[in-house]
Structures are given as C-alpha cells and as structure tokens.
Design a protein around this motif. Sequence first.
Motif, mmCIF file in Angstrom:
data_model
loop_
_atom_site.group_PDB
_atom_site.id
_atom_site.type_symbol
_atom_site.label_atom_id
_atom_site.label_comp_id
_atom_site.label_asym_id
_atom_site.label_seq_id
_atom_site.Cartn_x
_atom_site.Cartn_y
_atom_site.Cartn_z
ATOM 1 N N ASN A 50 0.840 -1.186 0.000
ATOM 2 C CA ASN A 50 0.000 0.000 0.000
ATOM 3 C C ASN A 50 0.884 1.248 0.000
ATOM 4 N N PRO A 51 0.390 2.381 -0.511
ATOM 5 C CA PRO A 51 1.187 3.604 -0.446
ATOM 6 C C PRO A 51 1.660 3.941 0.966
ATOM 7 N N ILE A 52 0.831 3.642 1.970
ATOM 8 C CA ILE A 52 1.251 3.912 3.349
ATOM 9 C C ILE A 52 2.469 3.080 3.724
ATOM 10 N N ASP A 53 2.631 1.912 3.087
ATOM 11 C CA ASP A 53 3.785 1.065 3.383
ATOM 12 C C ASP A 53 5.081 1.726 2.972
ATOM 13 N N TRP A 54 5.110 2.314 1.756
ATOM 14 C CA TRP A 54 6.368 2.922 1.347
ATOM 15 C C TRP A 54 6.549 4.348 1.856
ATOM 16 N N LYS A 55 5.550 4.857 2.581
ATOM 17 C CA LYS A 55 5.732 6.143 3.255
ATOM 18 C C LYS A 55 6.288 5.935 4.667
ATOM 19 N N VAL A 56 5.779 4.928 5.355
ATOM 20 C CA VAL A 56 6.303 4.612 6.697
ATOM 21 C C VAL A 56 6.926 3.230 6.732
ATOM 22 N N GLN A 57 6.826 2.502 5.621
ATOM 23 C CA GLN A 57 7.494 1.233 5.358
ATOM 24 C C GLN A 57 7.220 0.164 6.421
ATOM 25 N N LYS A 58 6.070 -0.482 6.270
ATOM 26 C CA LYS A 58 5.643 -1.488 7.236
ATOM 27 C C LYS A 58 5.320 -2.846 6.599
ATOM 28 N N GLY A 59 4.261 -2.907 5.774
ATOM 29 C CA GLY A 59 3.790 -4.187 5.217
ATOM 30 C C GLY A 59 2.714 -4.779 6.092
ATOM 31 N N ALA A 60 1.437 -4.394 5.856
ATOM 32 C CA ALA A 60 0.394 -4.661 6.850
ATOM 33 C C ALA A 60 -0.638 -5.706 6.460
ATOM 34 N N ASP A 61 -0.875 -5.916 5.172
ATOM 35 C CA ASP A 61 -1.987 -6.768 4.742
ATOM 36 C C ASP A 61 -1.478 -8.133 4.311
ATOM 37 N N ILE A 62 -1.874 -9.183 5.030
ATOM 38 C CA ILE A 62 -1.331 -10.514 4.742
ATOM 39 C C ILE A 62 -2.422 -11.584 4.686
ATOM 40 N N THR A 63 -2.057 -12.685 4.061
ATOM 41 C CA THR A 63 -2.768 -13.948 4.226
ATOM 42 C C THR A 63 -1.741 -14.984 4.640
ATOM 43 N N PRO A 78 -3.915 -23.674 15.236
ATOM 44 C CA PRO A 78 -2.918 -23.943 14.215
ATOM 45 C C PRO A 78 -3.526 -24.677 13.012
ATOM 46 N N GLY A 79 -3.137 -24.231 11.833
ATOM 47 C CA GLY A 79 -3.680 -24.801 10.607
ATOM 48 C C GLY A 79 -4.744 -23.953 9.956
ATOM 49 N N ASP A 80 -5.350 -22.997 10.698
ATOM 50 C CA ASP A 80 -6.352 -22.108 10.111
ATOM 51 C C ASP A 80 -5.724 -21.224 9.043
ATOM 52 N N LYS A 81 -6.395 -21.099 7.911
ATOM 53 C CA LYS A 81 -6.003 -20.139 6.891
ATOM 54 C C LYS A 81 -6.651 -18.800 7.229
ATOM 55 N N ILE A 82 -5.858 -17.736 7.225
ATOM 56 C CA ILE A 82 -6.383 -16.460 7.709
ATOM 57 C C ILE A 82 -6.043 -15.297 6.773
ATOM 58 N N ILE A 83 -6.782 -14.207 7.001
ATOM 59 C CA ILE A 83 -6.515 -12.906 6.391
ATOM 60 C C ILE A 83 -6.355 -11.936 7.550
ATOM 61 N N SER A 84 -5.336 -11.083 7.500
ATOM 62 C CA SER A 84 -5.122 -10.187 8.634
ATOM 63 C C SER A 84 -4.603 -8.833 8.180
ATOM 64 N N CYS A 85 -5.031 -7.799 8.889
ATOM 65 C CA CYS A 85 -4.450 -6.464 8.760
ATOM 66 C C CYS A 85 -3.594 -6.248 10.003
ATOM 67 N N LEU A 86 -2.292 -6.178 9.818
ATOM 68 C CA LEU A 86 -1.363 -6.145 10.947
ATOM 69 C C LEU A 86 -1.305 -4.783 11.620
ATOM 70 N N GLY A 87 -1.828 -3.767 10.960
ATOM 71 C CA GLY A 87 -1.850 -2.443 11.568
ATOM 72 C C GLY A 87 -0.479 -1.791 11.553
ATOM 73 N N ARG A 88 -0.282 -0.855 12.472
ATOM 74 C CA ARG A 88 0.941 -0.052 12.493
ATOM 75 C C ARG A 88 2.192 -0.891 12.750
ATOM 76 N N ALA A 89 2.028 -2.028 13.393
ATOM 77 C CA ALA A 89 3.192 -2.877 13.680
ATOM 78 C C ALA A 89 3.790 -3.444 12.404
ATOM 79 N N GLY A 90 2.952 -3.704 11.393
ATOM 80 C CA GLY A 90 3.442 -4.226 10.117
ATOM 81 C C GLY A 90 4.176 -5.546 10.280
ATOM 82 N N GLY A 91 5.165 -5.758 9.427
ATOM 83 C CA GLY A 91 5.960 -6.973 9.489
ATOM 84 C C GLY A 91 5.542 -8.046 8.517
ATOM 85 N N GLY A 92 4.705 -7.697 7.509
ATOM 86 C CA GLY A 92 4.175 -8.701 6.600
ATOM 87 C C GLY A 92 5.140 -9.175 5.534
#
Length: 319
Positions: A50-63, A78-92
Amino acid sequence: MAVADASHMMKAVSYSKYGGGADGLKDVELPIPRPKREELLVKVEACSINPIDWKVQKGADITGEVVSVGPAVTTFVPGDKIISCLGRAGGGLAEYAIAPITTTIKRRKDVSPVQGAAMGICAFAALQSVRNSAGINIEEKNKKSKNLLIRAAAGGVGTLAVQFAKLGGAHVTATCSPHNFGLLKSLGADEVLDLYSAKEAAPPSPSGNKYDVVINCGPHRPFPDYKSQLAHKGFVIDLTPSPTGIATSALHAISLSKKKYFPFVHIPNQADMYVIFNLLHQKRIKTVIDSTYPLDKAREAWVKSMEGHAAGKIVITIS
C-alpha cells in the motif's frame, strides 16, 4: 499444517532507512517472533503493498496459515487459513508475522491468498469512505442517486470504491489514465475521464450535474480546485490530505460554508472485514490485481508502487 523453521530464523525484507524507498530495503534473516496473549504466529503466504507502506514502510496486509496462538486465543487454531491487517506494527514482508486477533478473520477456500492480501487497508478505505463518509448505503440502492466523483480511481482504493458506490446506486464518474478507462467501465463506472488532461481537480461531469461527493484517491489538491464542480452542499473526502487540507477542514467546522472538505482516515476492524469478504464471496465485488512478485523481488514491487501507475494491487507472494 505450517510448522515454524527448526532453526527459529526467517527470511524477511527490512528497512535500513525510513522514507528511503526501494533503496531502503534489504534482505535479512530475523528470529521467528512469538505471539503474545491475543496474537497469532502466521506463516505468511502473501502480502500486498500500500502507499502507506512505502511512506512509513511497514507491510500490513497478509494472508497465511496459523502456526501457533497466544495463551488467550480461543477463536483460532494452528492450521487455520487467515486474512489479517497487521496495523501499524506491520511486518508482513517476511516468512512469518504476528497477527492481532482483532483484525484477523478466517479465509474461505474460494478466496486465494493473493486476493485476500489485496483486500486490507485499501478495502477499509474504499468501504468506509463510500459508506461512512459519503453516506451511501451499499446494502440497497438509494432512492435518490448521489452524483459521485472518484478521483485517481484505478488504484487499489479507487477500483473498490467504484464498486461499493455502484452497490448503493450512486452515479459514478471516475478519473484515471486513458489506458485504464476500460477497467473502470468494467467495474461499473458510469463515466470515465482523463485524470491528467483537465486542469481542475474535479472536471465537469458529462451528466451535466454537479458532484454531491468527491473522493480523492490521488495526490492532494487544494480545496478551491474542487469548489466549482461541487453541488450546493457538496463535499470532498480526501484520502491523501495535507496539513493545509486538515486546516481547511478545521476552518469549515466552525464556518457557515455549505461546501466542505474532510480529511479521511480508515479504521481497521473485524466487522468490516466480514462485510468486505462476504461481498467478495457473493461475487458482488472483485479484486483487481496489477501484478505479483516473489519476496526476493520486493524492491521491484516497491518501485512500481511508488511510480503510481499500478492498476489495482501489487502483491508479494511468499512461499
């Protein structure tokens, strides 16, 4: 079921300097993190940019797939397939990430990892700007159609905003580069205009009507650039506000001006995730994927995102 690497290390893309663009990215190996009380350790399958990622460089939206859960977690295993928004912590942008349960849902089988990762921050922004800020009820056609302009509509937010607005019966004019006219027409836009040919931030609608609402998904433009094409009580929702724009909003709050400007901030939440993915499951909306890149090509994806010409979402796949 995904299992954490026995070496307890993972590959990731980290940042040597914030705000440094693609030059600030570097490939690293980091310890696999451990989830806290209400967190999940996820083996990442895909992460969108997302543009916010390269402005503050995080990586927030994952599966991904849940590997382990915090001691207070009862809704995921364990084993569940998920979708997550990691928020300000990022790390995706890593093989493993920590996901908060408050903005995580289970991924249905009919949603691919790439589709799921593409529907995070941009989907929140599109849904909330159309439904909450513009006041368009996406669950039923409004009796009186609103005339809506979505500016710079070919990106991740705009392509979804067009679809949400059409669900609520709005008359949608969209602006973008000419090579994306067909895309936006296919998503339901009533009229598509060249973003760059008009000097005005809000070019006149071919319908002849003024705009009840303008949603700006592109670079900030001063409020006076919109005023001539706004209806009597029309307003601008700016997804990329500047400090001047925020000051304009504060001034309008205490003035008698009928035409107004509102800076917009999305709010990630689980309830809206269910709304978004139920609509996707029902095929009432669809994702638009510009391109996918493997993790070791993250720099190329970053550059393309920063160029601002992607149609839809850019997604990093992680195996």
